[in-house]
Write an enzyme that holds these catalytic residues in place. Structure first.
Site, PDB file in Angstrom:
ATOM      1  CG  ASP A  77       2.556  13.392   8.716  1.00  0.00           C
ATOM      2  OD1 ASP A  77       1.928  12.345   8.974  1.00  0.00           O
ATOM      3  OD2 ASP A  77       2.983  13.662   7.577  1.00  0.00           O
ATOM      4  CG  ASP A  78      -1.642  10.348  11.791  1.00  0.00           C
ATOM      5  OD1 ASP A  78      -2.623  10.879  12.347  1.00  0.00           O
ATOM      6  OD2 ASP A  78      -1.669   9.173  11.369  1.00  0.00           O
ATOM      7  CE  LYS A 153       1.969  12.621   4.418  1.00  0.00           C
ATOM      8  NZ  LYS A 153       3.184  12.237   5.189  1.00  0.00           N
ATOM      9  CG  ASP A 155      -1.679   9.090   4.829  1.00  0.00           C
ATOM     10  OD1 ASP A 155      -1.563   8.353   3.837  1.00  0.00           O
ATOM     11  OD2 ASP A 155      -0.898   9.025   5.802  1.00  0.00           O
ATOM     12  CB  SER A 187      -1.015   9.776   0.446  1.00  0.00           C
ATOM     13  OG  SER A 187      -0.420  10.716   1.310  1.00  0.00           O
ATOM     14  NE  ARG A 212       5.302   9.759  -0.076  1.00  0.00           N
ATOM     15  CZ  ARG A 212       4.966   9.117   1.051  1.00  0.00           C
ATOM     16  NH1 ARG A 212       4.448   9.756   2.058  1.00  0.00           N
ATOM     17  NH2 ARG A 212       5.196   7.825   1.169  1.00  0.00           N
ATOM     18  CG  ASP A 216       4.938   6.471   4.761  1.00  0.00           C
ATOM     19  OD1 ASP A 216       4.377   6.964   3.762  1.00  0.00           O
ATOM     20  OD2 ASP A 216       4.407   6.415   5.890  1.00  0.00           O
TER      21      ASP A 216
END
Lengths: 417, 417
Positions: A77-78, A153, A155, A187, A212, A216
């Site tokens: 992830d980030d 993913k 965002d 997202s 998404r 979160d």
């Protein structure tokens, strides 16, 4: 009812992103909820965002049997990139935390029979303030493909409604152009409130493999309940949006983290299966209690999630702080789940019939409890079921149609023995 | 600071109920939160409110080591009586569920080296609608004493402010007159909102051994947090009210039930110890996970709860969703606990010094982590501690004063070896 479902599936199929990926909901592990942006490797050598963490989780996915039951993605992830692009304008992993580089990590993960996911953002920066892909979609998609990345993913920090409308489709197109099959997780709808008219799920289905819809998830039962309520409340929008190749994503599984009890872990896992949700755990696989692991590896529950029809479950009952969902499965079967948000100490009874859940197609169904692994007997669709649900717990079963001939044979057999 | 504490203790001692009981907070097991008013023995033979349940729990308290660490009371709650008094006007247990009678149950419990608690109400009926003691205080106190009961929880349904003012002291006096030592637990202040001027804690101390200040606990982390917040927010009232022989009661421990995670279980248990709270579990002792049992039997944490000074801990820090309490212990020691209501995935750092918690008396303290069972080293009171607390978790340690001479000896020793 059955006709409606078939039609919706056909509609979905025709419109969904045709990269041939995730015909059933993807399963794996994702760093964010548990590990956040922990870059303090001096103090947390095992838990900081770096190649060691992802290699450790890849090892665990294999050694502890997760891969064998379907968890195949290891997703970054980030907070993974360097603060600067390289001399060729390419993203690079932070050199201290990913000293071998992302390509080497992808090779390692692939050598384990797993797949690697990565993260970026459609703005100039990620939510954590790292370099992101907005304006560099082509080179970044090519970089991810060259590294052997299997999922992205994407965002939406540092973006706005207008830029997202351009940048989400753009990155999807660039990923497709690379020729590498890369699952595309958007997202986008979560940044638009998750609902029409701001979210166009038909368009989204043509662009993304999963999305998404909502905020979160946090390490909190209240948050799990909030998500389940939102999914139930908005099911008329969400159910037709999802299907093979394109999935609503209520975010990660948090079982095995700090705040869910065993019952709450079962409830989240069972309901995510009912909702045909992507199943990405975010936890420390090396610190799971055995009973939590047993829950998250339950093959019968996973089979509900991975059913080939890919139909998201629907809520039919919400009373006395208990909600009952059913989910059509292949070959005329159904999954049923009743979960409780009650806190009053003892299991609580709820009565309903299969008819109440619009389960039809056969007159009798054989019921099998998926968490207790036991047969509950056979019921006509009109018969009242008397189910006890633990506080914050779930009762979940599979209903398999019995033909009248089979019932007759069974009864004769029972008479004989 | 130390002087103030001593003075408060003396004040407390002079005013508290002088039946010699519960000089440290009582510990045991109480049926209500987990079992409620479950009288359906046909469907729930092991879990309905009846002698079998209490005998089963008594057995477990002994066989699983609970008695050995201090849990000694087996306490009945609501729904135990028959619907009618007997021919002599005496309470009797429901004949189906308590076929041997309460006296036999008391004998059984005593034979195990344990004590039996019972429940009644200062109104005409209990909260569950069973016969209660309002107007029959004398005969009921005598009945309880004749049965060999060791503790009475006295509820407040079907009463009003005026009747409670009469009936709570009245039952206390009748219990005393029986000559049998019976711990008297009053729900009185909970019915008055728990705070002055409606609650007079000085008077309460002269009448009751413990008292429920606040609402019933539910099987819910939110409820545990709500209780801890109320205790912290009202500590200036609550701390002077409590001490040997008279305790504020934040209600039962719910670890091992359906909704608390392991970390949340540690937090409730650790904080109840810090608050010098009665430790009554309400759970199914035969279904506890081993790690939950380990938490609830932690002798170091129990020792904090059972410290002879009997001083309730005080909150000194509340920031970033972390609260830090300290509790003065005998011989100049202190217990310290930092708990978190955070949900953001990773352990969170909080920095403070012993000075911030008004810990004084020595210049240096040796710190011992009570849940991790490890020495944290020695610290001056001004030194900054850097503690990591898990989401919804607790970090708890004991601070023991080190004399300057001891430090010198230790340092010389460390130099030599």
């Amino acid at each position: 009812m059955r006709v409606t479902i078939v039609v919706l599936l056909l509609v979905h199929y025709a419109l969904s992103l045709n990269n041939g990926l995730v015909r059933t909901p993807p399963m794996g592990w994702l760093a964010w909820e548990r590990y956040r942006c922990n870059t303090n490797c001096a103090q947390f050598p095992d838990d900081c965002i770096g190649e060691k963490l992802f290699m450790r989780m890849a090892d665990r996915l294999v050694s502890d049997g997760w891969r064998d039951v379907g968890y195949e993605y290891v997703n970054i992830d980030d907070c993974w990139p360097s603060r600067e692009r390289d001399a060729n304008g390419r993203l690079v992993g932070n050199s201290t935390r990913f000293p071998s580089g992302i390509k080497a990590l992808a090779d390692y993960v692939h050598s384990k029979g797993l797949k690697l996911g990565i993260y970026s953002d459609c703005g100039k920066l990620t939510c954590g303030g790292y370099i992101a892909s907005g304006g560099n979609e082509k080179i970044d998609a090519e970089t991810f493909a060259a590294w052997g990345v299997d999922m992205l993913k994407y965002d939406g920090c540092y973006s706005n409604e207008t830029s997202r409308k351009v940048n989400y489709p753009l990155m999807g197109a660039e990923l497709n152009k690379t020729g590498r099959p890369i699952v595309y997780s958007c997202s986008w709808p979560a940044y638009e409130g998750g609902l029409p008219p701001k979210v166009n799920y038909t368009e989204l289905n043509a662009i993304c493999n999963l999305w998404r819809n909502y905020g979160d998830i946090q390490d909190s039962w209240d948050d799990v309940v909030d998500i389940m309520n939102w999914w139930g409340d908005n099911q008329d929008v969400l159910i037709p949006a999802a299907g093979p190749g394109g999935w609503n994503d209520p975010d990660m599984l948090i079982g095995g983290d700090y705040t869910l009890s065993l019952d709450q872990t079962k409830t989240q896992f069972g309901m995510w299966a009912m909702l045909a949700a992507p199943l990405f755990m975010s936890n420390d696989l090396s610190k799971l209690e055995p009973d939590i692991k047993t829950v998250l590896q339950n093959r019968d529950v996973i089979a509900v999630n991975q059913d080939v029809l890919g139909v998201q479950g629907r809520r039919f009952i919400k009373q006395d702080s208990i909600q009952v969902f059913s989910k059509p499965l292949d070959k005329g079967e159904f999954a049923v789940a009743a979960f409780s948000t009650r806190t009053d100490g003892t299991p609580h009874a709820i009565k309903f019939s299969l008819n109440d859940l619009k389960i039809s197609g056969a007159k009798f169904y054989s019921l099998f409890d998926l968490f207790e692994s036991k047969h509950l007997g056979k019921y006509s669709t009109a018969e009242e079921l008397d189910i006890y649900v633990d506080p914050n717990g779930i009762s979940m079963f599979r209903a398999s149609p019995i033909s009248v001939e089979n019932i007759f044979v069974e009864e004769v057999f029972e008479t004989i023995i």
